[in-house]
Structure formats: structure tokens, C-alpha cells
Design a protein around this motif. Structure first.
Motif, PDB file in Angstrom:
ATOM      1  N   ALA A  56      -0.920  -2.999  -3.709  1.00 59.14           N
ATOM      2  CA  ALA A  56      -2.023  -3.885  -3.301  1.00 59.14           C
ATOM      3  C   ALA A  56      -3.295  -3.052  -3.171  1.00 59.14           C
ATOM      4  CB  ALA A  56      -1.683  -4.587  -1.991  1.00 59.14           C
ATOM      5  N   THR A  57      -3.871  -2.723  -4.312  1.00 56.80           N
ATOM      6  CA  THR A  57      -4.944  -1.724  -4.363  1.00 56.80           C
ATOM      7  C   THR A  57      -6.131  -2.082  -3.477  1.00 56.80           C
ATOM      8  OG1 THR A  57      -4.264  -1.425  -6.673  1.00 56.80           O
ATOM      9  CG2 THR A  57      -6.301  -0.368  -5.976  1.00 56.80           C
ATOM     10  N   SER A  58      -6.621  -3.305  -3.561  1.00 53.79           N
ATOM     11  CA  SER A  58      -7.821  -3.667  -2.802  1.00 53.79           C
ATOM     12  C   SER A  58      -7.560  -3.643  -1.300  1.00 53.79           C
ATOM     13  CB  SER A  58      -8.334  -5.045  -3.226  1.00 53.79           C
ATOM     14  OG  SER A  58      -7.353  -6.038  -3.024  1.00 53.79           O
ATOM     15  N   VAL A  59      -6.329  -3.989  -0.889  1.00 49.07           N
ATOM     16  CA  VAL A  59      -5.995  -3.947   0.537  1.00 49.07           C
ATOM     17  C   VAL A  59      -5.997  -2.508   1.038  1.00 49.07           C
ATOM     18  CG1 VAL A  59      -4.260  -4.525   2.274  1.00 49.07           C
ATOM     19  CG2 VAL A  59      -4.643  -6.059   0.332  1.00 49.07           C
ATOM     20  N   LEU A  60      -5.428  -1.617   0.243  1.00 46.54           N
ATOM     21  CA  LEU A  60      -5.397  -0.201   0.625  1.00 46.54           C
ATOM     22  C   LEU A  60      -6.809   0.370   0.694  1.00 46.54           C
ATOM     23  CD1 LEU A  60      -3.911   2.394   1.273  1.00 46.54           C
ATOM     24  CD2 LEU A  60      -3.505   2.716  -1.190  1.00 46.54           C
TER      25      LEU A  60
END
Length: 332
Positions: A56-60
Motif C-alpha cells: 500500500a505505497t501511498s499509505v506508507l
């Protein structure tokens, strides 16, 4: 002028670690990178990989951005065929709105997973065919010049989040050149076409509103340690992990079995994929990276500190910064 140095954080879940510990390590790594003068930290989208926590790239990115203050953060990359362009524009528009001037959006064409997982993502194998059009649609949302009348990204419109094309072939190089975008080559795991792709990109580049001249970022593995023996030990551990990742989904390989594979012809793929690697003490790492930057004709290097423990990664980040004379705090 010091060559800009950035980090690709694979958010590796080491042996005996949990995903939570890996993500805590990613926060610590970004904080150390910020203190030690790295330009940016990127996270790659992978799915259904038990040793990688950056799905979950954007969350990270949001989590790390809230715990740092100046370093640029972004995707290296978002695998756009897995997503609707409007969704990504809204996610990264939100990130840019919350953390202005700190967000990058690197875009890849591969699914970042296997075909079974691709179907679980509700996409299909043909999604990659529209990658060029999807990139332009996404750019339209972020610049406020939507290609779909009556559809805007909120947040996102007018944020001008900078786009980067990621690739490991001439396709990405030509697309980045045609669109006037920076190009990041994944030479840290796909070394074959590096020089040809960079040459094509530089030759065919056309200026855009975002970029007036070619800009190349090249990926390279780094394991910096206090001794050569320790660095080589960590590199061997990494290669064993690659054997398990490539061959061991349905079985467990002991260290001895992994070493036998590495010594056999079937281990050649691991050695080849990790061809570009700076492994050793800080002086050796410095010399390797300087030579590699020339070899790659790169404007910036993005390094993957591929060790299996958070402590070793943080040490490698500090020692590499010291070796490359980045503007930050020397390694203790």
C-alpha cells in the motif's frame, strides 16, 4: 558537486520479523536518510510477497511523511496498470496537499506480482497496454488539465506532483523521452538494458513543462559495513533470500541448500540480477558508486540497502552517506 543520492526502501520483512517491525524500520530509515543528506526515499508496490511490506505505497508514504519533515518521499513505483489513474491522482494529490513540495510519483508498467494476484487485484493482463495513455490521463488530473471533460481530481488538481517513468527496457525510456519526464532505470535487479535505455532516453528526449532536459536516476544495490567480511556476509544472506524468493514458494531451503544452488548454473540468475552492487567498507562503496554513476550516465543514484535486518540497513545508510560526503551527520 556531490552526486545526489536517494534510497529505494523495499520495506523488507526479515527472518523472524513482523510486517509492523518492517514498517517501523522504514520510518527509522527515512529519518536517518533525512538526517544524513539523502535526497528522497521511494517505496515500490509489490503484492503477495511475504517478505515485502510496501504493498500500500501511498499509505506508507503518508505514514513516513508524518514522521519526517524535509526529505522527499514517493513511489518507486506505483504500478499504474493495477489502478485507475483518477484514484492515483487523488491519493498523491492528497499527499502533496498534506506535505507540499515533498511528494514524488514514480510510475511502472509491470503488475508487481504474479498473474493469479493480478486477477485478485481486479485487473487483467492487458491493462499494461494502455500505460502511455494512463500516464497522460494521470498527468492531466495533476496539472489541472483533465483529458476527461468534467472529471477532476480533488485533491490533486493543480498540485503538479512530479512524475517519473520507471523501467528496465527501451519501452520506458522512449515513453519518458516522449513525455519529457525523468527516467528511473531498475538496474538494481534488471541490469541488462541499462546503457542502451539511457542512451535512447537522452537521444530522444523532448522538453516538457515539468522538465527541460533529460534526467536519469539509476538503481544500484548497496551493502556498506564496517569490514569487507561483514559486507560479504550480508550480501550472501541477501542472495540466499533471492533463492528462496525465486524458487522456494512451496518449500524451504536451508542455507546450505541455497549455497548449493548459488554455486550451480541455476544460481546464475541471482548473481546476474544483483550484478550492480556496491559491497564493502565505505571507501569501496564510494569508489564503486562513482564508477557506476559514470557507467550508467546517471544524474542521480537511488540505492537499495538490501540487508535482511533493520539495524544493518540503518548502518549501511549511515556509512554510505559518510562515504559519499552527503551533507549530514557522520556515522557514529
Amino acid at each position: 558537486m556531490t552526486l545526489p543520492l536517494s534510497i529505494l526502501d523495499l520495506a523488507t520483512i526479515g527472518p523472524g520479523e513482523t510486517a509492523a517491525q518492517s514498517l517501523q524500520g522504514s520510518v527509522a530509515l527515512a529519518q536517518v536518510a533525512e538526517t544524513h543528506g539523502y535526497r528522497r526515499v521511494w517505496y515500490a508496490e509489490h503484492h503477495n510477497m511475504p517478505r515485502i511490506a510496501s504493498s500500500a505505497t501511498s499509505v506508507l508514504i503518508a505514514h513516513v511523511a508524518s514522521r519526517t519533515s524535509t526529505i522527499r518521499l514517493g513511489s518507486g513505483g506505483v504500478m499504474l496498470p493495477n489502478h485507475a489513474p483518477l484514484t492515483i491522482a487523488e491519493q498523491f494529490g492528497t499527499l502533496e496537499t498534506l506535505h507540499p513540495g515533498r511528494i514524488d510519483l514514480g510510475l511502472g508498467r509491470a503488475p508487481g506480482t504474479d498473474q493469479k494476484t493480478l486477477r485478485a487485484l481486479r485487473r487483467n493482463a492487458q491493462s499494461a497496454d494502455t500505460f502511455p495513455e494512463d500516464v497522460q490521463e494521470l498527468r492531466g488530473y495533476l496539472t489541472g488539465e483533465s483529458l476527461i471533460p468534467g472529471v477532476d481530481a480533488t485533491p490533486g488538481k493543480g498540485t503538479d506532483v512530479p512524475l517519473y517513468i520507471l523501467g528496465s527496457s527501451l519501452f520506458g525510456a522512449r515513453l519518458a523521452a516522449a513525455l519529457g519526464l525523468p527516467y528511473a532505470f531498475a538496474s538494481h535487479f534488471a541490469p541488462d538494458a541499462l546503457q542502451d535505455a539511457v542512451a535512447v532516453y537522452r537521444r530522444e528526449f523532448r522538453p516538457s513543462a515539468q522538465l527541460d532536459r533529460p534526467y536519469v536516476i539509476a538503481g544500484v544495490n548497496v551493502i556498506a559495513a564496517d569490514t569487507d567480511d561483514e559486507a560479504r556476509r550480508q550480501f550472501l544472506t541477501l542472495k540466499r533470500q533471492w533463492v528462496r524468493m525465486l524458487l522456494g514458494r512451496d518449500r524451504h531451503y536451508t542455507d546450505e541448500q541455497a549455497d548449493q544452488i548459488l554455486a550451480a548454473p541455476q544460481g546464475g540468475l541471482v548473481h546476474h540480477n544483483l550484478k550492480y552492487a556496491a559491497v564493502g567498507t565505505p571507501p569501496a562503496v564510494r569508489d564503486y558508486l562513482a564508477d557506476f554513476a559514470t557507467h550508467a550516465d546517471a544524474d542521480e543514484l537511488i540505492v537499495a540497502h538490501q540487508t535482511t535486518t533493520v539495524a544493518d540497513r540503518l548502518r549501511s545508510v549511515r556509512l554510505t552517506a559518510e562515504a559519499m560526503s552527503l551533507h549530514g551527520t557522520p556515522a557514529p
